[in-house]
Enzyme design. Sequence first.
Site, mmCIF file in Angstrom:
data_model
loop_
_atom_site.group_PDB
_atom_site.id
_atom_site.type_symbol
_atom_site.label_atom_id
_atom_site.label_comp_id
_atom_site.label_asym_id
_atom_site.label_seq_id
_atom_site.Cartn_x
_atom_site.Cartn_y
_atom_site.Cartn_z
ATOM 1 N N HIS A 1 0.820 -1.203 0.000
ATOM 2 C CA HIS A 1 0.000 0.000 0.000
ATOM 3 C C HIS A 1 0.862 1.265 0.000
ATOM 4 O O HIS A 1 0.977 1.945 -1.013
ATOM 5 C CB HIS A 1 -0.950 -0.023 1.208
ATOM 6 C CG HIS A 1 -1.892 1.136 1.259
ATOM 7 N ND1 HIS A 1 -2.552 1.503 2.403
ATOM 8 C CD2 HIS A 1 -2.286 2.034 0.318
ATOM 9 C CE1 HIS A 1 -3.311 2.556 2.167
ATOM 10 N NE2 HIS A 1 -3.162 2.895 0.910
ATOM 11 N N HIS B 1 1.452 5.173 -2.724
ATOM 12 C CA HIS B 1 1.656 6.538 -2.231
ATOM 13 C C HIS B 1 3.084 7.029 -2.438
ATOM 14 O O HIS B 1 3.331 8.093 -3.012
ATOM 15 C CB HIS B 1 1.323 6.603 -0.738
ATOM 16 C CG HIS B 1 -0.108 6.465 -0.408
ATOM 17 N ND1 HIS B 1 -0.914 7.540 -0.101
ATOM 18 C CD2 HIS B 1 -0.907 5.370 -0.316
ATOM 19 C CE1 HIS B 1 -2.136 7.124 0.163
ATOM 20 N NE2 HIS B 1 -2.169 5.800 0.041
ATOM 21 N N HIS C 1 -3.838 0.741 -6.272
ATOM 22 C CA HIS C 1 -4.166 1.379 -4.996
ATOM 23 C C HIS C 1 -5.558 0.983 -4.516
ATOM 24 O O HIS C 1 -5.760 0.701 -3.331
ATOM 25 C CB HIS C 1 -4.074 2.903 -5.108
ATOM 26 C CG HIS C 1 -4.449 3.598 -3.829
ATOM 27 N ND1 HIS C 1 -5.688 4.173 -3.627
ATOM 28 C CD2 HIS C 1 -3.757 3.776 -2.677
ATOM 29 C CE1 HIS C 1 -5.736 4.674 -2.413
ATOM 30 N NE2 HIS C 1 -4.588 4.448 -1.809
ATOM 31 N N ASN D 1 -6.545 -0.757 -0.881
ATOM 32 C CA ASN D 1 -6.984 0.286 0.043
ATOM 33 C C ASN D 1 -8.447 0.158 0.465
ATOM 34 O O ASN D 1 -8.749 0.151 1.647
ATOM 35 C CB ASN D 1 -6.770 1.673 -0.556
ATOM 36 C CG ASN D 1 -7.163 2.774 0.406
ATOM 37 O OD1 ASN D 1 -6.453 3.039 1.378
ATOM 38 N ND2 ASN D 1 -8.304 3.405 0.172
ATOM 39 N N ILE E 1 -6.829 9.042 -0.906
ATOM 40 C CA ILE E 1 -7.026 8.822 0.529
ATOM 41 C C ILE E 1 -6.006 7.794 0.982
ATOM 42 O O ILE E 1 -5.549 6.978 0.178
ATOM 43 C CB ILE E 1 -8.452 8.341 0.852
ATOM 44 C CG1 ILE E 1 -8.675 8.219 2.361
ATOM 45 C CG2 ILE E 1 -8.724 7.029 0.161
ATOM 46 C CD1 ILE E 1 -8.583 9.497 3.124
#
Length: 902
Positions: A560, A565, A752, A756, A902
Amino acid sequence: MLKSQINHSHSLQNLLSTHKPFVSGDTTNHSSSSAYSPAIIRQHALTKKSNATRVQSTSNVGSIKAISIPFLSKTTSVKCVITVQPTISSALAGVSVGGVVDGVTDLLGRSFLLELVSNDLDSKGNQKTVNAYARYEVLDFNINVYTYKCNFDVPQDFGEIGAVLVENEYSKKMFFKTIVLDNGATFTCESWVHSKYDNPEKRIFFTNKSYLPSETPKALKSLREKDMESLRGNGEGERQSFERIYDYDVYNDLGAPDESLSLARPVLGGDEHPYPRRCRTGRKMSSKDPLTESRTVLPFYVPADEDFSEIKTINFGARGLYSVLHAVLPTLDSIMTDKDKGFPLFTSIDLLFNEGVNVPTPDNGLLSVLPRLVKGATDSANSVIKFETPDTMDRDTFSWFRDEEFCRQMLAGLNPCSIQLVTEWPLMSKLDPEIYGPAESAITKEIVEEEIKGFMTLEEALAQKKLFMLDYHDLLLPYVNKARELKGITVYGSRTLMFLTPAGTLRPLAIELTRPPFDGKPQWKHVYTPAWDSTSAWLWKLAKAHVLAHDAVYHQLVSHWLRTHCVTEPYIISTNRQLSQMHPIRRLLLPHFRYTMQINALARLLLVNADGVIESTFSPGKYCMQMSSDSYDQQWRFDHEALPSDLIKRGMAVEDPTAPHGVKLTIEDYPFANDGLLIFDAIKQWATSYVNYYYPQANLVESDEELQAWWNEICTVGHGDKKDEPWWPQLKTQDDLIGIVSTIMWVTSGHHSAVNFGQYDFGGYFPNRPTTSRTKMPNEDPTDEEWQSFIKRPEDALLKCFPSQLQATKVMAVLDVLSSHSPDEEYIGGNIEAAWEAEPVIKAAFEEFRGRLNELEAIIDSRNTDSNLKNRSGAGLVPYQLLKPYSENGVTGRGVPNSISI
């Protein structure tokens, strides 16, 4: 990006056009906008909404044609409408755009100074420009924008309009949405414009027409370069909130040595701890550690265009996440006097969903921000933090306990991108045996064949690709002894071996847990297998709990955080520094970067920082981010991040040109891969159409200096610790570019989403995915007392191994927010960007992309009802929907946004 559709309260044909000079007597200004009456906020109901369709931007959009008799006039009146997004505070106030100074500015009709720039140079080789002041007109409550208007008197020979320069006369930055001229020229801004009091340089915007550098009109070339230079900065000074500076730095802001030396953390990025780069903030360095940047509180710096929180709805995910981190978690911390207290019974866990936890009522509007989590007040002083029952538990209360679900979730759960094919035997560690003990696994041929007896031999299982594993042995083993020095943390190196049954499902065979030598004790390792006696069966359950904790931290910090990110931030920085806003590749990628830098900054502030949520609730504690750095160093490769390449790397697929997606899956019923390949193919087809339109010849790719600088900076600066790796793709042809942008688009959208938005469904009931293991295995060097305690009440041993009450509730609260879609979420294939709409070929290609994604919804639904696909359909199973493209807002367990929002 925000929605590009434009709806105005007046049609362009009905704009006010009274002509009168400025009272200031500015003889150089040709604007007649000063004739507008003083700004008065009025509701949209006073006017009728126009249904006028916006004029498409084409190759001759913006060229000035006389609308008056040539021998009577040498200029053309061009009307302009500017839309500005209010901030939350000003929209709620509803009375003024700014303060006293700004009110005077409005009254003088000088809200913004606009300067149109022609694509053509004049006869002397100079830019042709024309100026006008824009005046505040109305706050349109229906579409929630401020409207400003002005008129330009434009010479007939001005030519096509290519750019506009904006000077913001207000005392604060303003968020420009669009600038629309009634001759068809449109500027989709979606950007903050700084106040002239903060920076005297005018802001530059270009029309929606995209240009490669070599195709840029001569008059715009200098502006194109100047605009990019303004985003690069000089690498000096502390960044200010109004700035849009994109520069690189290492992760030197995770520790807080000024608060306590125990909160010091190593710098990530560099030879010792390789890591991607983050955006530079320029804060002063710590007084205790010159290598560590000082900590901050909100507002933290991200380039202005990356921080949309002031203009979005209150329910925006970052605000919810900040509220949980800054209010809910400290509240939970304050009411739990025993921070290490575990759950005495499994029924105590159930109370979190059935009754909740009474807490002092949070302030700051949290009841409206977090309606799923913070329930109504029980009295004037208290509220209830009550958790929704996760979908997995709602369907099958005991699913977490079963072996088949333990394995199934490796293919259709929260971390479906770690499982790999076993290709060599025996299993061997690559770590130094002098330090970590014997390298060969304790999982022997005899153990495997005992478990698969009646099916085949070990050799046959290897040859037929029937053995799979989760391998966290080498990544975690170096942290075992260090982590055990911390309070309440136990780590092992682990391997989990599984067998592919004839039904296409996985069956667990063995779990190996390893502790390296320490304090004169030799290496300890033990193999656990599914058992048929009570003691061994409970040891098996405990071994699974340890493996799940290993998988949870790997998921959160590698699958993740790192692989989406973290690695994406350099792509964003380089895109802004090296690709002009009129570059087609920038316009292709920008929707995939929305909110990511803001979310990453918030994570560094409160999630992945020293003693933040991750360190305090996940194993291996304070070493979590170092483990993430190790994974980046040892495992991450850009050329393996596209889904087909990732599957091939893990042995989960092989190349097959005859297969539907060019690969043949090793496990046919692999929901993440099955659905993910549909998304990836759609992305690649869209990227192919887009790239081939702008680059019809290969030499255009290699000769595009902006594009080459962009990719070079990603490889050598943004991911500078891997700059010498031979696997970086070259960028010479259209196929090279298609592969690169498809990978980035997949990582930020499909990958993602898969790791997520199922976090609460799979991790909200923490026994299904405990984030840490607090106690060692009962049979690891036990005392007589420890062993008898386990024999007497094995359930207690499992509950003590699980996270504490504080750890569990903190994680549950965070996962609830992380799994939620914002009301303004932008899903893949949903909104068409204005620049794409401006080109008919690109618009058509995007509509095809959107159509393919709509088809995927039905395909995924049909797969989830196919009883032959036992990894996604069966009694009590949650359908695998994480890669269904669209979703409602909230926690839904589906939906693929464009970006890591997010």
